[in-house]
Design a protein around this motif. Structure first.
Motif, PDB file in Angstrom:
ATOM      1  N   ASP A   1      21.594  45.773  38.506  1.00 49.28           N
ATOM      2  CA  ASP A   1      23.044  45.979  38.393  1.00 49.28           C
ATOM      3  C   ASP A   1      23.405  47.293  37.704  1.00 49.28           C
ATOM      4  OD1 ASP A   1      23.820  43.731  39.746  1.00 49.28           O
ATOM      5  OD2 ASP A   1      23.979  42.462  37.952  1.00 49.28           O
ATOM      6  N   PHE A   2      22.428  48.156  37.515  1.00 50.60           N
ATOM      7  CA  PHE A   2      22.711  49.449  36.883  1.00 50.60           C
ATOM      8  C   PHE A   2      22.013  50.545  37.663  1.00 50.60           C
ATOM      9  CE2 PHE A   2      24.257  52.158  33.701  1.00 50.60           C
ATOM     10  CZ  PHE A   2      23.274  53.043  33.288  1.00 50.60           C
TER      11      PHE A   2
ATOM     12  N   PHE B   1      44.655  30.770  31.629  1.00 45.84           N
ATOM     13  CA  PHE B   1      45.124  31.676  32.689  1.00 45.84           C
ATOM     14  C   PHE B   1      46.626  31.498  32.940  1.00 45.84           C
ATOM     15  CE2 PHE B   1      40.583  31.442  34.562  1.00 45.84           C
ATOM     16  CZ  PHE B   1      40.228  32.664  34.008  1.00 45.84           C
TER      17      PHE B   1
ATOM     18  N   ILE C   1      43.455  38.294  35.380  1.00 47.05           N
ATOM     19  CA  ILE C   1      42.839  38.011  34.088  1.00 47.05           C
ATOM     20  C   ILE C   1      41.364  37.703  34.306  1.00 47.05           C
ATOM     21  CG2 ILE C   1      42.846  36.553  32.027  1.00 47.05           C
ATOM     22  CD1 ILE C   1      45.750  35.847  32.600  1.00 47.05           C
ATOM     23  N   ARG C   2      40.557  38.295  33.474  1.00 46.03           N
ATOM     24  CA  ARG C   2      39.120  38.079  33.580  1.00 46.03           C
ATOM     25  C   ARG C   2      38.575  37.571  32.254  1.00 46.03           C
ATOM     26  NH1 ARG C   2      34.637  42.907  34.095  1.00 46.03           N
ATOM     27  NH2 ARG C   2      32.818  41.528  34.124  1.00 46.03           N
ATOM     28  N   VAL C   3      37.789  36.505  32.299  1.00 45.18           N
ATOM     29  CA  VAL C   3      37.141  35.977  31.088  1.00 45.18           C
ATOM     30  C   VAL C   3      35.713  36.511  31.019  1.00 45.18           C
ATOM     31  CG1 VAL C   3      36.043  33.884  30.127  1.00 45.18           C
ATOM     32  CG2 VAL C   3      38.460  33.858  30.729  1.00 45.18           C
TER      33      VAL C   3
ATOM     34  N   THR D   1      32.176  51.421  36.197  1.00 49.40           N
ATOM     35  CA  THR D   1      31.960  49.974  36.127  1.00 49.40           C
ATOM     36  C   THR D   1      32.627  49.331  37.330  1.00 49.40           C
ATOM     37  OG1 THR D   1      32.038  50.099  33.707  1.00 49.40           O
ATOM     38  CG2 THR D   1      32.262  47.937  34.682  1.00 49.40           C
ATOM     39  N   VAL D   2      31.904  48.519  38.061  1.00 48.47           N
ATOM     40  CA  VAL D   2      32.460  47.838  39.240  1.00 48.47           C
ATOM     41  C   VAL D   2      32.400  46.330  38.995  1.00 48.47           C
ATOM     42  CG1 VAL D   2      32.244  47.492  41.742  1.00 48.47           C
ATOM     43  CG2 VAL D   2      31.621  49.717  40.741  1.00 48.47           C
ATOM     44  N   ALA D   3      33.555  45.733  38.741  1.00 52.66           N
ATOM     45  CA  ALA D   3      33.611  44.274  38.524  1.00 52.66           C
ATOM     46  C   ALA D   3      33.843  43.614  39.878  1.00 52.66           C
ATOM     47  CB  ALA D   3      34.741  43.925  37.553  1.00 52.66           C
ATOM     48  N   LEU D   4      32.941  42.672  40.231  1.00 47.15           N
ATOM     49  CA  LEU D   4      32.921  42.071  41.569  1.00 47.15           C
ATOM     50  C   LEU D   4      32.884  40.558  41.470  1.00 47.15           C
ATOM     51  CD1 LEU D   4      29.968  43.904  43.344  1.00 47.15           C
ATOM     52  CD2 LEU D   4      32.377  44.182  43.849  1.00 47.15           C
ATOM     53  N   MET D   5      33.446  39.860  42.461  1.00 48.56           N
ATOM     54  CA  MET D   5      33.191  38.421  42.541  1.00 48.56           C
ATOM     55  C   MET D   5      31.704  38.267  42.841  1.00 48.56           C
ATOM     56  SD  MET D   5      36.139  37.355  41.840  1.00 48.56           S
ATOM     57  CE  MET D   5      35.461  35.690  41.716  1.00 48.56           C
TER      58      MET D   5
ATOM     59  N   ARG E   1      27.359  39.047  46.014  1.00 45.55           N
ATOM     60  CA  ARG E   1      26.823  40.109  46.859  1.00 45.55           C
ATOM     61  C   ARG E   1      25.307  40.173  46.722  1.00 45.55           C
ATOM     62  NH1 ARG E   1      32.403  40.785  45.996  1.00 45.55           N
ATOM     63  NH2 ARG E   1      33.303  41.870  47.829  1.00 45.55           N
TER      64      ARG E   1
ATOM     65  N   ARG F   1      27.615  50.722  36.996  1.00 49.35           N
ATOM     66  CA  ARG F   1      27.224  49.408  36.498  1.00 49.35           C
ATOM     67  C   ARG F   1      28.007  48.336  37.251  1.00 49.35           C
ATOM     68  NH1 ARG F   1      28.756  47.034  30.528  1.00 49.35           N
ATOM     69  NH2 ARG F   1      27.793  44.985  30.852  1.00 49.35           N
ATOM     70  N   VAL F   2      27.338  47.321  37.750  1.00 49.43           N
ATOM     71  CA  VAL F   2      28.006  46.186  38.420  1.00 49.43           C
ATOM     72  C   VAL F   2      28.162  45.057  37.416  1.00 49.43           C
ATOM     73  CG1 VAL F   2      27.590  44.268  40.034  1.00 49.43           C
ATOM     74  CG2 VAL F   2      27.358  46.611  40.817  1.00 49.43           C
ATOM     75  N   GLU F   3      29.344  44.472  37.374  1.00 42.45           N
ATOM     76  CA  GLU F   3      29.574  43.272  36.559  1.00 42.45           C
ATOM     77  C   GLU F   3      30.003  42.137  37.502  1.00 42.45           C
ATOM     78  OE1 GLU F   3      32.495  44.312  33.619  1.00 42.45           O
ATOM     79  OE2 GLU F   3      31.114  45.616  32.501  1.00 42.45           O
ATOM     80  N   ASP F   4      29.132  41.160  37.679  1.00 40.87           N
ATOM     81  CA  ASP F   4      29.465  40.017  38.537  1.00 40.87           C
ATOM     82  C   ASP F   4      30.406  39.067  37.801  1.00 40.87           C
ATOM     83  OD1 ASP F   4      28.135  40.513  40.955  1.00 40.87           O
ATOM     84  OD2 ASP F   4      26.206  39.843  40.127  1.00 40.87           O
ATOM     85  N   MET F   5      31.453  38.633  38.487  1.00 38.59           N
ATOM     86  CA  MET F   5      32.403  37.687  37.890  1.00 38.59           C
ATOM     87  C   MET F   5      32.296  36.356  38.638  1.00 38.59           C
ATOM     88  SD  MET F   5      35.852  39.989  37.411  1.00 38.59           S
ATOM     89  CE  MET F   5      36.100  40.347  39.169  1.00 38.59           C
TER      90      MET F   5
ATOM     91  N   ASP G   1      36.012  32.446  36.342  1.00 34.79           N
ATOM     92  CA  ASP G   1      36.326  33.354  35.230  1.00 34.79           C
ATOM     93  C   ASP G   1      37.252  34.499  35.643  1.00 34.79           C
ATOM     94  OD1 ASP G   1      34.982  31.994  33.275  1.00 34.79           O
ATOM     95  OD2 ASP G   1      33.103  33.109  33.491  1.00 34.79           O
ATOM     96  N   PHE G   2      37.830  34.408  36.809  1.00 31.45           N
ATOM     97  CA  PHE G   2      38.750  35.455  37.260  1.00 31.45           C
ATOM     98  C   PHE G   2      39.985  34.806  37.873  1.00 31.45           C
ATOM     99  CE2 PHE G   2      40.031  39.631  38.182  1.00 31.45           C
ATOM    100  CZ  PHE G   2      40.539  39.700  39.462  1.00 31.45           C
TER     101      PHE G   2
ATOM    102  N   PRO H   1      37.152  44.090  44.027  1.00 28.43           N
ATOM    103  CA  PRO H   1      36.525  45.038  43.124  1.00 28.43           C
ATOM    104  C   PRO H   1      37.533  45.720  42.203  1.00 28.43           C
ATOM    105  CG  PRO H   1      35.767  45.388  45.381  1.00 28.43           C
ATOM    106  CD  PRO H   1      36.878  44.398  45.428  1.00 28.43           C
ATOM    107  N   ILE H   2      37.287  45.592  40.910  1.00 23.71           N
ATOM    108  CA  ILE H   2      38.086  46.353  39.937  1.00 23.71           C
ATOM    109  C   ILE H   2      37.158  47.396  39.342  1.00 23.71           C
ATOM    110  CG2 ILE H   2      39.353  46.226  37.781  1.00 23.71           C
ATOM    111  CD1 ILE H   2      40.199  43.408  38.509  1.00 23.71           C
ATOM    112  N   VAL H   3      37.482  48.663  39.543  1.00 24.17           N
ATOM    113  CA  VAL H   3      36.572  49.762  39.211  1.00 24.17           C
ATOM    114  C   VAL H   3      37.169  50.634  38.108  1.00 24.17           C
ATOM    115  CG1 VAL H   3      35.342  51.773  40.152  1.00 24.17           C
ATOM    116  CG2 VAL H   3      35.795  49.783  41.610  1.00 24.17           C
ATOM    117  N   THR H   4      36.343  50.954  37.139  1.00 17.77           N
ATOM    118  CA  THR H   4      36.756  51.902  36.105  1.00 17.77           C
ATOM    119  C   THR H   4      35.860  53.133  36.195  1.00 17.77           C
ATOM    120  OG1 THR H   4      37.352  50.026  34.678  1.00 17.77           O
ATOM    121  CG2 THR H   4      37.153  52.179  33.636  1.00 17.77           C
TER     122      THR H   4
END
Lengths: 68, 68, 68, 68, 68, 68
Positions: free
Chosen positions: A50-51, B21, B41-43, D5-9, D12, D42-46, D50-51, E2-5
């Protein structure tokens, strides 16, 4: 008030993390004029899949290095 | 447009998170002049070994409190 | 322990932010079984040129809507 | 220097993530005048519990859609 | 979703950022099976005094390089 | 690989930040078995109107303390 996030490749032991919490808190208080109680530190473990650096995940780079 | 991240000590139930939420979205819309559909909103659950206050992980502080 | 980040399009007044701090803290305590003193909330203002939806900055989308 | 940073469900595959790392790095270098070695992603799986969008977790919205 | 920073050294033009928004959204949709409307990208500009590599701020490293 | 974010109440001098970068990098390398070149630290200054504890912004708490 310092709120610190430390993103790390996963694999460090709890002992390493505990030593880091203590030393980084000390370093922040010694340089930023704050008290230990004001310092919050959060570790975020990252898996090597993931990085990515230079477009390639660390997992892939490691695999290529081990079997070129 | 509000994008909210809530970092929590792990252990809350899905019911608690669902209630949070709804109530936080209501609070944001009531005060920031936005619509529910705009609120994300994300936890982020934190383990007690990965979060430290005053240089000591919550896990360690808890252990010391339970067996001084 | 909830540490909350609220990313917003810039432009809200301090009064709106203060009202949001109070209402969101209330919502978190009512649903997550925590105390107000444990809640930290941080606002991050985003300019409309630094936030994009569907590949287009909010600034650009607004400009196109105003002069199609 | 771009740190992304890529936050994803979650869900994948590693192949999808690896393809994303390569294509996003290319896109950043083509538009921001930087080198691949400077880009960290960086990938952050959600998880869907939690979303939340519009006050409801994605898990709940999906469940309601499947059994209205 | 995808939420990207994208954290960047400050100094890019709005044109560069707009081009980046479009190309990164394209890259994400081509690899992660999502729609443009689901993609949110946020740029965070960093000043060279607020970002450090190897213990030294970029501002300091640049100054030392220009007047060794 | 440690990528560190330090959110601070705004007002620290560049000297304080530079001293912090050096000492925190040292602390991380001494405890996490990494090299200085692998450590990236980012400071995020927070204004006292954008950070709240217990539902009240730091700006408001300070104002009430100064004129009770």
């Amino acid at each position: 008030m310092p709120i610190v996030t430390v993103a790390l490749m996963e694999g460090r032991t709890q002992e390493q993390k505990d030593a880091m919490f203590a030393r980084v808190t000390e370093a922040l208080c010694a340089t930023l004029d704050c008290q230990p109680e004001q310092v919050r530190i959060r570790v975020e473990d990252m898996s090597d899949g993931d990085f990515a650096v230079a477009g390639k995940s660390v997992a892939r780079s490691n695999a290529e290095r081990e079997s070129p």
